[in-house]
Design a protein around this motif. Structure first.
Motif, PDB file in Angstrom:
ATOM      1  N   ARG A 152       0.868  -1.187   0.000  1.00  0.00           N
ATOM      2  CA  ARG A 152       0.000   0.000   0.000  1.00  0.00           C
ATOM      3  C   ARG A 152       0.898   1.227   0.000  1.00  0.00           C
ATOM      4  O   ARG A 152       1.785   1.356   0.857  1.00  0.00           O
ATOM      5  N   THR A 153       0.674   2.120  -0.940  1.00  0.00           N
ATOM      6  CA  THR A 153       1.466   3.350  -0.960  1.00  0.00           C
ATOM      7  C   THR A 153       0.691   4.465  -0.273  1.00  0.00           C
ATOM      8  O   THR A 153      -0.503   4.637  -0.503  1.00  0.00           O
ATOM      9  N   ARG A 154       1.368   5.190   0.570  1.00  0.00           N
ATOM     10  CA  ARG A 154       0.764   6.288   1.327  1.00  0.00           C
ATOM     11  C   ARG A 154       1.895   7.170   1.820  1.00  0.00           C
ATOM     12  O   ARG A 154       3.073   6.805   1.713  1.00  0.00           O
ATOM     13  N   SER A 155       1.539   8.292   2.385  1.00  0.00           N
ATOM     14  CA  SER A 155       2.586   9.180   2.880  1.00  0.00           C
ATOM     15  C   SER A 155       3.340   8.485   4.003  1.00  0.00           C
ATOM     16  O   SER A 155       2.765   7.691   4.747  1.00  0.00           O
ATOM     17  N   SER A 156       4.615   8.790   4.119  1.00  0.00           N
ATOM     18  CA  SER A 156       5.547   7.989   4.923  1.00  0.00           C
ATOM     19  C   SER A 156       5.026   7.728   6.322  1.00  0.00           C
ATOM     20  O   SER A 156       4.635   8.652   7.034  1.00  0.00           O
ATOM     21  N   ARG A 157       5.038   6.440   6.682  1.00  0.00           N
ATOM     22  CA  ARG A 157       4.596   6.017   8.016  1.00  0.00           C
ATOM     23  C   ARG A 157       5.788   5.523   8.820  1.00  0.00           C
ATOM     24  O   ARG A 157       6.687   4.930   8.277  1.00  0.00           O
TER      25      ARG A 157
ATOM     26  N   GLY B 173       7.903   2.327   4.191  1.00  0.00           N
ATOM     27  CA  GLY B 173       6.963   3.285   4.759  1.00  0.00           C
ATOM     28  C   GLY B 173       5.974   3.852   3.752  1.00  0.00           C
ATOM     29  O   GLY B 173       5.516   4.988   3.904  1.00  0.00           O
ATOM     30  N   GLY B 174       5.612   3.078   2.743  1.00  0.00           N
ATOM     31  CA  GLY B 174       4.661   3.545   1.741  1.00  0.00           C
ATOM     32  C   GLY B 174       5.306   3.907   0.425  1.00  0.00           C
ATOM     33  O   GLY B 174       4.593   4.112  -0.557  1.00  0.00           O
TER      34      GLY B 174
END
Lengths: 157, 313
Positions: A152-157, B173-174
């Protein structure tokens, strides 16, 4: 000291020249002879090309092309949720009117009583079920399910 | 399919290997060690890292650096060049000024650092590199931060290294790097998260290689002296960027390019960002506006899963 003299070699250049000349002459002569065997023909007269119009034979048009087309008469499709007329049972008799309240005004005498669920006229009735076109069952394939995401791509976690 | 997750470089990192071989465990261990080692060298939050050692020598002339820091810095400078200086490693001081002075997990959403007036980020071209002696000279007052750039670079490196043996996906991290298609030749399904709704994704991407990155102001942010800040610095102002976008997702030939492009779009805003993206070859974007509007570049549909598409295609 005795000097030995190298013996003079015979001068054969004239012979070589003679052989070369003879070979050249034989080649040219042979070529000329072969050429003379099959001289090209000279086209004197221009080719005459006559173009003739194609013979067109008038033919009568086929009747299926000239006659007015017959429009097919499509049978009325009976909706599946409406039974045919002959399958409908006679309407039950109207129930007896309940006793009216005394305070209610009497109905106008000029107004005709409304017929309870009168069947439609014969002209509007659908044709019998036997005239319905044959239905073909078409199976539409279900859309392929989406694959489960591997990430899943999303803003850095 | 085997996968392993761990915490590295300030993010949850997941490595997925499309293989059933038992030898893949050693590959996981090697990747983990690489992430850890690079973090020790490139992190701004580890006081003894090579990066901090270099930062402490700002204004003192050329300093010889190690091979890893040299390569990571060259990569970051290349991204600064590609982005016209919008994504630059010289933002360390601006991040510190904004309150991002320690690992995000330790901040708890609040920073107590002194509030200082932000100033424009120094020009990245002031960083002097000598490849022959492998020395770097940074001017006084400049502090380097390789944060996201180093993470993306390491993920790309690991994906390339493991990809020689197995089809590999590295999710840092995405930000996701792919080594190539899966064993059966099919693409990797990657979901684009919706910042407004956690569960359903915005789109399902089907990618065989390259990378996809999402940058946003929806998560890594904190309250600093009563003011919301986030980690994305606009080098023109030195302040956290004020943008009309919430997130920007970019698909690119490499993860590093995707990450750089996503940040550029977020800094430029929706309109200018889309124009910039249109000039970049082989990139597609999916942007989420602050008002919930979703903007897609025309070519992003080529990568999206559709119901008519088979998973093995």
């Amino acid at each position: 000291m005795n000097q030995t003299r190298k013996p003079m070699r015979a001068d054969v250049s004239g012979l070589k020249w003679a052989i070369s000349t003879a070979a050249l002459a034989a080649t040219i002569g042979g070529w000329g002879w072969l050429t003379a065997q099959n001289p090209p023909e000279v086209a004197i007269a221009a080719p005459q090309i006559a173009v003739q119009p194609p013979a067109v034979e008038r033919q009568p048009l086929p009747p299926w092309l000239t006659d007015d087309p017959m429009l097919p008469v499509l049978p009325t499709v009976v909706p599946l949720n409406i039974p045919a007329r002959d399958q409908v049972a006679a309407p039950p008799p109207a129930p007896a009117a309940p006793p009216r309240a005394p305070a209610a005004p009497p109905p106008a005498p000029a107004a005709p009583p409304r017929a309870p669920a009168a069947p439609p006229p014969a002209s509007a009735a659908p044709p019998p079920a036997s005239a319905a076109p044959a239905l073909r069952e078409v199976t539409i394939p279900a859309p392929a399910p989406a694959p489960a995401p591997a990430a899943r791509t999303r803003s850095s976690r | 399919m085997q996968q392993r997750s761990f915490w590295a470089m300030g993010s949850t990192t997941t490595i997925v290997i499309d293989s059933d071989e038992a030898n893949a465990r050693s590959a996981f261990a090697g990747a983990y060690q690489t992430f850890r080692a690079y973090e020790r060298i490139l992190s701004r939050f580890q006081p003894h890292s090579d990066l901090n050692a270099l930062n402490r020598c700002a204004g003192r002339g050329p300093q010889r650096v190690g091979q890893t820091l040299w390569r990571a810095l060259q990569h970051a400078l290349w991204m600064a060049y590609r982005s016209d200086g919008l994504v630059t490693p010289a933002v360390g001081e601006a991040l510190h000024t904004a309150g991002y002075d320690r690992d995000f997990r330790q901040m708890a959403g609040i920073s107590a650092a002194d509030l200082r007036t932000p100033s424009p980020v120094p020009d990245w071209r002031l960083i002097q590199c000598d490849p022959r002696r492998r020395t770097v000279a940074i001017p006084a007052g400049m502090r380097l931060d390789l944060g996201g750039s180093a993470k993306g670079w390491t993920a790309t490196l690991i994906a390339r290294r493991l990809g020689r043996r197995y089809p590999t996906l590295v999710d840092a991290g995405g930000d996701i790097a792919l080594s190539g298609p899966r064993r059966d030749g099919s693409p990797w399904p990657i979901e684009v998260a919706d910042p407004f709704h956690p569960d359903p994704g915005l789109a399902l991407l089907m990618l065989r290689r390259g990378g996809v990155a999402t940058s946003g102001v929806d998560y890594r942010r904190w309250l600093h002296r009563g003011k919301w800040q986030h980690h994305l610095i606009d080098p023109r102002t030195g302040d956290p960027v004020r943008t009309d976008l919430l997130t920007a997702t970019v698909i690119a030939p490499t993860l590093s390019l995707a990450e750089m492009a996503a940040k550029v779009i977020l800094i430029l805003g929706a309109e200018s960002g889309l124009h910039w993206l249109a000039d970049q070859p082989n990139m597609a974007g999916l942007l989420v506006h602050r008002d919930g509007q979703i903007i897609r570049t025309p070519n992003v549909d080529r990568y999206c899963w559709q119901s008519s598409m088979s998973a093995n295609r």
